[in-house]
Write a protein that holds these residues in place. Structure first.
Motif, short mmCIF file in Angstrom:
data_model
loop_
_atom_site.label_atom_id
_atom_site.label_comp_id
_atom_site.label_asym_id
_atom_site.label_seq_id
_atom_site.Cartn_x
_atom_site.Cartn_y
_atom_site.Cartn_z
N SER A 310 -1.30 0.62 0.06
CA SER A 310 -1.90 -0.04 1.19
C SER A 310 -3.14 1.00 1.40
O SER A 310 -3.82 0.89 2.27
CB SER A 310 -0.90 0.58 2.30
N ARG A 312 -6.95 2.21 1.64
CA ARG A 312 -8.08 1.41 1.36
C ARG A 312 -9.04 1.86 0.53
O ARG A 312 -9.29 3.22 0.45
CB ARG A 312 -8.86 1.20 2.88
N ASP A 364 -4.36 0.42 4.79
CA ASP A 364 -4.34 -0.85 5.49
C ASP A 364 -3.09 -1.42 5.36
O ASP A 364 -2.54 -2.40 4.55
CB ASP A 364 -5.36 -1.79 4.44
N GLN A 369 -3.22 0.76 10.89
CA GLN A 369 -4.72 0.37 10.85
C GLN A 369 -5.59 0.89 11.93
O GLN A 369 -5.25 0.91 13.03
CB GLN A 369 -4.64 -1.43 11.12
#
Ligand code: NDP
Length: 528
Positions: A310, A312, A364, A369
């Motif tokens: 996950s 980014r 992400d 987030q």
């Protein structure tokens, strides 16, 4: 547990409030090693080196002294240097007391289990001889042939040594009818994605995955393991462990030491390979991963890998705000003048190797987030400090704004890993007196205050787990590949980009890194 006042702009006095640890907790004595391990032979490649004398043999001695090793064990040192068994024992006898307390009587027995033989890493005949030597010692000591091959050698020798172990039959489980051969690989595992894949292919040619232990000793620190307990054995933290309540997280691993005698290795590695690809990524996954359904090696490692998936990706045009790179200049640490990195023995006078990095990492997924994770690590910084600082959001509405202004310091949770092994939570209370005034107080849990007895050192834990065959605290190949691949743009930037020289900020030894980073460390971890 203590409650202490902490720094705060709203503080108005220095009162200290203390709570007492419950007696039952105070008396709790941790039995470090619950069960005796299987008999085994530990073969250390690179036995004339630094890691062997500083970490491995002291850890094995402590395990033995604490009753964690089986009564039947052998430790065989091997490397190119010519040495007799007695030479090896004498070197260890001098070295081990520098790193732990040694009981003379216990050492006398321990030393009888230390042996040494030479090996040439590129000479198959010496591996055949090693096998014969091991079998004969094991026969004499009635050992079943459980073997741990610990590669405490420079990474450039890993592939060759693994191949030699394989070709000489030493990795073969079928030959060890009553025992198991296992291999332990030190960090760094590869120097980039391609070499990590290549090294793994060689490993898998000769060893099954169940035989392979890729070390990250940070994961074996008590305080790092405790983060999972803290998060998942308490019901009050997990509901707020997300973007709704957390503003940012800062993970810092600072050292006051420079490269010491490891300049050759460090020039090649730099801080990104030395700290980020392994320890920093594991601290990140421990802090941010989802709860596994069971505390079991594969499930925990699955969750770590999901977290790495996950991350980014960094863009190739690396923003100077998200990636801060530095190299230490001269300075003063503990009253002693220390040289600049480029003046260290074995370092090129024009070296562009970063000794400091601060990366802003974004995750992400639904939970994280928009929450930045600031990962910082450097050498020759103000002091040795590893901690994870979770900064919560400010209250959504201040009903005290008429008297205290708009901002109230947000809650902060600090998980200290070294040198202070503690968890602290900072929150606001009313200052005593007729005026309305707040002060920040800190609830402070210190591991050493609440447990009697020594704490299991990371290398002891690692070795125990290898003997016990438990992979929980070791890297899995998919995790390694994901983290190498995540860091590739930053590594490429550091090594090939024309801008790299102008982006490398020289910082004073004994400071908290380059100036741009210092501001961020100050805001997010309040350490300076
Ligand atoms: P050393 O540089 O001390 O090397 C270990 C031994 O390997 C040496 O004593 C030497 O023995 C042999 N060796 C070194 N260079 C060569 C060469 N070019 N060719 C053949 N043999 C060589 O390493 P460390 O003990 O510091 O580290 C061992 C491993 O552990 C490395 O992979 C390192 O990255 C990792 N590590 C080390 C840490 C530490 O604190 N030292 C911490 C974490 C990981 P001989 O000449 O007798 O064969």
């Amino acid at each position: 547990m203590n409650i202490d006042t902490a720094h705060s702009d709203q503080r108005d006095d220095n009162a200290v409030v203390r709570c007492v640890v419950a007696d039952s907790d105070r008396r709790q004595r941790v039995r470090l090693v619950e069960t005796k391990q299987e008999p085994c032979t530990i073969v250390i490649f690179g036995a004339s080196g630094d890691l062997t004398r500083r970490k491995l043999v002291p850890a094995l001695y402590r395990l033995y002294a604490e009753g964690g090793l089986s009564d039947s064990f052998l430790i065989i040192g091997t490397s190119r240097t010519e040495m007799t068994h007695n030479d090896f024992r004498n070197i260890m006898k001098k070295a081990v007391p520098l790193y732990c307390n040694v009981d003379r009587k216990l050492w006398e027995f321990f030393a009888t289990r230390l042996f040494y033989t030479t090996v040439e890493y590129n000479n198959p005949a010496t591996f055949i001889d090693l096998g014969t030597f091991l079998s004969s010692l094991e026969r004499d000591h009635n050992l079943p042939g459980n073997r741990i091959y610990n590669l405490a050698i420079p990474p450039s020798l890993y592939k060759m040594t693994i191949r030699m172990l394989g070709e000489s039959g030493l990795s073969d489980e079928r030959r060890h009818e009553q025992g198991w051969p296992r291999v332990v690989i030190e960090k760094p595992f590869g120097r980039d994605l391609a070499t990590a894949i290549d090294l793994n292919e060689t490993l898998r040619e000769y060893f099954h995955e169940r035989q392979i232990f890729r070390i990250d000793h940070y994961l074996a620190k008590e305080t790092v393991q405790s983060i999972l307990m803290f998060r998942f054995a308490n019901s009050i933290f997990e509901p707020i462990w997300n973007r709704n309540y957390i503003h940012d997280v800062s993970i810092i691993a600072a050292e006051s030491l420079g490269v010491e005698h490891r300049a050759g290795y460090y020039e090649e590695a730099g801080v990104l390979r030395d700290m980020f690809q392994n320890h920093m990524m594991q601290l990140l996954s421990t802090t941010a991963m989802e709860p596994p359904s069971l505390f079991e090696a594969e499930r925990v490692r699955d969750e770590r890998v999901k977290l790495f998936r996950s991350l980014r990706p960094f863009s190739h045009d690396l923003d100077s705000d998200n990636v801060i790179l530095g190299q230490y200049g001269g300075g003063v640490i503990d009253g002693t003048e220390v040289p600049a990195y480029r003046d260290e023995h074995g370092v090129s006078a024009s070296s562009l190797t970063p000794t400091f990095a601060m990366l802003t990492v974004l995750i992400d997924n639904w939970r994280w987030q928009g929450v930045p994770f600031y990962l910082t690590s450097g050498k020759r910084m103000a002091r040795k400090l590893t901690e994870i600082v979770v900064n919560f959001k400010e209250v959504p509405h201040s009903l005290f704004r008429a008297v205290l202004g708009e901002h109230i310091s947000a809650n902060r949770l600090i998980m200290g890993i070294q040198p202070d092994e503690r968890i602290t939570l900072t929150f606001q209370t009313k200052s005593p007196g007729s005026n309305i005034a707040l002060r920040s107080v800190t609830m402070d849990f210190n591991y050493l205050q609440s447990y009697e007895g020594p704490i299991l050192d990371a290398y002891e834990k690692v070795l125990l787990d290898v003997i016990g065959g438990d992979h929980m605290l070791f890297w899995r190949q998919d995790g390694l590949e994901l983290t190498w691949s995540y860091l590739t743009p930053v590594l490429d930037f550091c090594e090939t980009c024309a801008e790299r020289s102008s982006r490398l900020q020289i910082y004073e030894s004994g400071s908290w890194g380059p100036e741009t980073a210092r501001d961020k460390i100050s805001i997010h971890s309040r350490r300076i």
